[in-house]
Motif scaffolding. Structure first.
Motif, PDB file in Angstrom:
ATOM      1  N   LYS A 129       0.823  -1.208   0.000  1.00 41.61           N
ATOM      2  CA  LYS A 129       0.000   0.000   0.000  1.00 41.61           C
ATOM      3  C   LYS A 129       0.865   1.269   0.000  1.00 41.61           C
ATOM      4  O   LYS A 129       0.677   2.163  -0.822  1.00 41.61           O
ATOM      5  CB  LYS A 129      -0.934   0.014   1.231  1.00 41.61           C
ATOM      6  CG  LYS A 129      -1.847  -1.206   1.325  1.00 41.61           C
ATOM      7  CD  LYS A 129      -2.736  -1.170   2.569  1.00 41.61           C
ATOM      8  CE  LYS A 129      -2.005  -1.214   3.895  1.00 41.61           C
ATOM      9  NZ  LYS A 129      -1.226  -2.451   4.145  1.00 41.61           N
ATOM     10  N   THR A 130       1.800   1.323   0.947  1.00 45.01           N
ATOM     11  CA  THR A 130       2.659   2.509   1.038  1.00 45.01           C
ATOM     12  C   THR A 130       3.492   2.659  -0.232  1.00 45.01           C
ATOM     13  O   THR A 130       3.670   3.771  -0.746  1.00 45.01           O
ATOM     14  CB  THR A 130       3.576   2.398   2.279  1.00 45.01           C
ATOM     15  OG1 THR A 130       2.744   2.340   3.437  1.00 45.01           O
ATOM     16  CG2 THR A 130       4.507   3.582   2.399  1.00 45.01           C
ATOM     17  N   THR A 131       3.968   1.556  -0.747  1.00 39.24           N
ATOM     18  CA  THR A 131       4.756   1.603  -1.979  1.00 39.24           C
ATOM     19  C   THR A 131       3.922   2.197  -3.116  1.00 39.24           C
ATOM     20  O   THR A 131       4.427   3.019  -3.901  1.00 39.24           O
ATOM     21  CB  THR A 131       5.229   0.174  -2.346  1.00 39.24           C
ATOM     22  OG1 THR A 131       6.018  -0.330  -1.265  1.00 39.24           O
ATOM     23  CG2 THR A 131       6.037   0.168  -3.627  1.00 39.24           C
ATOM     24  N   MET A 136       1.928  11.036   5.074  1.00 40.27           N
ATOM     25  CA  MET A 136       2.696   9.823   5.338  1.00 40.27           C
ATOM     26  C   MET A 136       2.125   8.989   6.478  1.00 40.27           C
ATOM     27  O   MET A 136       1.563   9.525   7.434  1.00 40.27           O
ATOM     28  CB  MET A 136       4.119  10.200   5.749  1.00 40.27           C
ATOM     29  CG  MET A 136       4.870  10.939   4.706  1.00 40.27           C
ATOM     30  SD  MET A 136       5.450   9.790   3.466  1.00 40.27           S
ATOM     31  CE  MET A 136       6.493  10.901   2.540  1.00 40.27           C
ATOM     32  N   GLU A 137       2.391   7.708   6.370  1.00 38.47           N
ATOM     33  CA  GLU A 137       2.121   6.760   7.443  1.00 38.47           C
ATOM     34  C   GLU A 137       2.910   7.215   8.689  1.00 38.47           C
ATOM     35  O   GLU A 137       4.039   7.672   8.573  1.00 38.47           O
ATOM     36  CB  GLU A 137       2.667   5.436   6.934  1.00 38.47           C
ATOM     37  CG  GLU A 137       2.435   4.232   7.738  1.00 38.47           C
ATOM     38  CD  GLU A 137       2.967   2.998   6.978  1.00 38.47           C
ATOM     39  OE1 GLU A 137       3.705   3.121   5.975  1.00 38.47           O
ATOM     40  OE2 GLU A 137       2.619   1.909   7.417  1.00 38.47           O
ATOM     41  N   GLY A 138       2.288   7.097   9.857  1.00 37.30           N
ATOM     42  CA  GLY A 138       3.027   7.430  11.077  1.00 37.30           C
ATOM     43  C   GLY A 138       3.063   8.917  11.386  1.00 37.30           C
ATOM     44  O   GLY A 138       3.857   9.363  12.201  1.00 37.30           O
ATOM     45  N   LEU A 142      -3.699   9.306   1.586  1.00 41.01           N
ATOM     46  CA  LEU A 142      -3.673   9.229   3.038  1.00 41.01           C
ATOM     47  C   LEU A 142      -3.249   7.821   3.457  1.00 41.01           C
ATOM     48  O   LEU A 142      -3.950   6.853   3.175  1.00 41.01           O
ATOM     49  CB  LEU A 142      -5.098   9.545   3.516  1.00 41.01           C
ATOM     50  CG  LEU A 142      -5.378   9.958   4.938  1.00 41.01           C
ATOM     51  CD1 LEU A 142      -4.420  11.020   5.422  1.00 41.01           C
ATOM     52  CD2 LEU A 142      -6.813  10.473   5.060  1.00 41.01           C
ATOM     53  N   ASP A 143      -2.082   7.740   4.107  1.00 36.83           N
ATOM     54  CA  ASP A 143      -1.536   6.423   4.420  1.00 36.83           C
ATOM     55  C   ASP A 143      -1.854   6.016   5.866  1.00 36.83           C
ATOM     56  O   ASP A 143      -1.312   6.589   6.804  1.00 36.83           O
ATOM     57  CB  ASP A 143      -0.024   6.416   4.182  1.00 36.83           C
ATOM     58  CG  ASP A 143       0.518   4.997   4.020  1.00 36.83           C
ATOM     59  OD1 ASP A 143      -0.249   4.028   4.209  1.00 36.83           O
ATOM     60  OD2 ASP A 143       1.713   4.864   3.702  1.00 36.83           O
ATOM     61  N   GLU A 144      -2.736   5.045   6.038  1.00 40.17           N
ATOM     62  CA  GLU A 144      -3.107   4.471   7.342  1.00 40.17           C
ATOM     63  C   GLU A 144      -3.452   5.522   8.398  1.00 40.17           C
ATOM     64  O   GLU A 144      -2.840   5.540   9.472  1.00 40.17           O
ATOM     65  CB  GLU A 144      -1.973   3.579   7.870  1.00 40.17           C
ATOM     66  CG  GLU A 144      -1.586   2.521   6.878  1.00 40.17           C
ATOM     67  CD  GLU A 144      -1.797   1.114   7.376  1.00 40.17           C
ATOM     68  OE1 GLU A 144      -2.561   0.919   8.348  1.00 40.17           O
ATOM     69  OE2 GLU A 144      -1.220   0.210   6.768  1.00 40.17           O
ATOM     70  N   PRO A 145      -4.457   6.349   8.120  1.00 38.16           N
ATOM     71  CA  PRO A 145      -4.813   7.365   9.115  1.00 38.16           C
ATOM     72  C   PRO A 145      -5.300   6.766  10.427  1.00 38.16           C
ATOM     73  O   PRO A 145      -5.230   7.425  11.462  1.00 38.16           O
ATOM     74  CB  PRO A 145      -5.942   8.155   8.433  1.00 38.16           C
ATOM     75  CG  PRO A 145      -6.462   7.271   7.362  1.00 38.16           C
ATOM     76  CD  PRO A 145      -5.287   6.436   6.913  1.00 38.16           C
TER      77      PRO A 145
HETATM   78 MG   LIG Z   1       2.268   1.000   4.746  1.00 39.15          MG
END
Ligand SMILES: [Mg+2]
Ligand SMILES: Nc1ncnc2c1ncn2[C@@H]1O[C@H](COP(=O)(O)OP(=O)(O)OP(=O)(O)O)[C@@H](O)[C@H]1O
Length: 282
Positions: free
Chosen positions: A59-61, A106-108, A183-186
């Motif tokens: 997903k992030t990729t 970004m995630e995190g 939106l990465d893993e909100p």
């Molecule tokens: Mg990810």
């Protein structure tokens, strides 16, 4: 509902006016590690699309490929193309892409811990050239969507809660006046009530400001309640896509991702073991 073989001809409703299209991309890290193996996605203008999948699915990729940030990770799009508002993203720098209206959260969370919430939000306006008054008006807009951020505007971001930091990261993205937010893993690491609060705001931003969203989430349940369309990614391939409602009602999705199958929730660790039983891989 379509299987991978058919996704190429299928697109979400209203995709005639796609703001973003990802066409059959392959991504390789360090010249050898093949992570995405022919991923295609369409995000209609004004849509909320969920990109779902377990840990390490890619997903992030996928999001970093879209925002042209893979270079910093020694990753590369080696096949296919990504088009945002008519332009191939590989031809744009990440900053140009932000100026054109596509930004990633970004995630995190990634707030600047030593800056105040307000200073963090203002860093999001760095690509803009329309002057202090317009930026101030948008700061007000962000505070209207996120009243908690107004309350904490002078607080050092590093000492605010996880939920406030996630809001700050989304607010900072809004300060670039985006048309599309990746939106990465909100929901990561947040209590269910806060997750709901954040997704409600995403929905409002979509409806009132017309921002399109691509949401990468492991939290399938909440993502499919807010998205209109979803893609399920496994080991670098889209294995299933369809309208959010159809995915919510799909037996395999229930079993593997919503944790409401007949035998109760199956851990992702066991997914591999059950893989052969999946109807979409049959
Ligand atoms: Mg990810
Ligand atoms: N910089 C990198 N170099 C090499 N391999 C990487 C790199 N970044 C990610 N990977 C690998 O690519 C695969 C996909 O990772 P990615 O972070 O895109 O997954 P994800 O779906 O976002 O997972 P998560 O839900 O854990 O965030 C994983 O196997 C991961 O180990």
């Amino acid at each position: 509902m379509q299987t991978q073989e058919m996704t190429r001809t299928k697109a979400p409703a209203g995709a005639g006016d796609a703001i973003l299209s990802v066409n059959n991309i392959e991504v390789i890290y360090d010249h050898v590690i093949l992570v995405l193996k022919g991923v295609s996605l369409t995000i209609p203008r004004g849509g909320i699309v969920a990109l779902l999948g377990a840990n390490g699915a890619g997903k992030t990729t996928t999001l970093k490929a879209i925002s042209n940030l893979l270079g910093a990770e020694r990753g590369e799009v080696t096949k296919g193309k990504i088009v945002f508002k008519g332009d191939e993203v590989q031809a744009l720098s990440p900053n140009d892409l932000v100026r054109k209206g596509c930004i990633q959260v970004m995630e995190g969370r990634h707030c600047f811990g030593h800056l105040s919430i307000e200073e963090n939000l203002l860093t999001g306006a760095y690509t803009r050239k329309d002057g202090a008054a317009a930026i101030k008006a948008d700061l007000e807009m962000v505070y209207n969507y996120f009243p908690r951020l107004r309350e904490r505007r002078q607080s050092q971001a590093g000492y605010t809660s996880g939920g406030e930091q996630q809001m700050c990261a989304i607010g900072r993205a809004l300060m670039s006046r985006p048309e599309m937010i990746l939106l990465d893993e909100p929901s990561m690491g947040l209590a269910p009530q806060l997750v709901e609060e954040i997704f409600e705001i995403v929905k409002q931003l979509n409806e009132r400001e017309g921002v399109s969203f691509l949401l990468a989430e492991q939290n399938t349940n909440v993502a499919l309640r807010y998205a209109t369309y979803g893609y399920i990614l496994e080991a670098g391939r889209i294995v299933l896509d369809g309208d959010a409602k159809a995915l919510r009602d799909n037996e395999d999705v229930k079993e593997f991702y919503l944790g409401v199958g007949g035998e109760g929730r199956k851990s992702f660790r066991n997914v591999k073991h059950y893989k052969r039983r999946k109807r979409w891989l049959a």
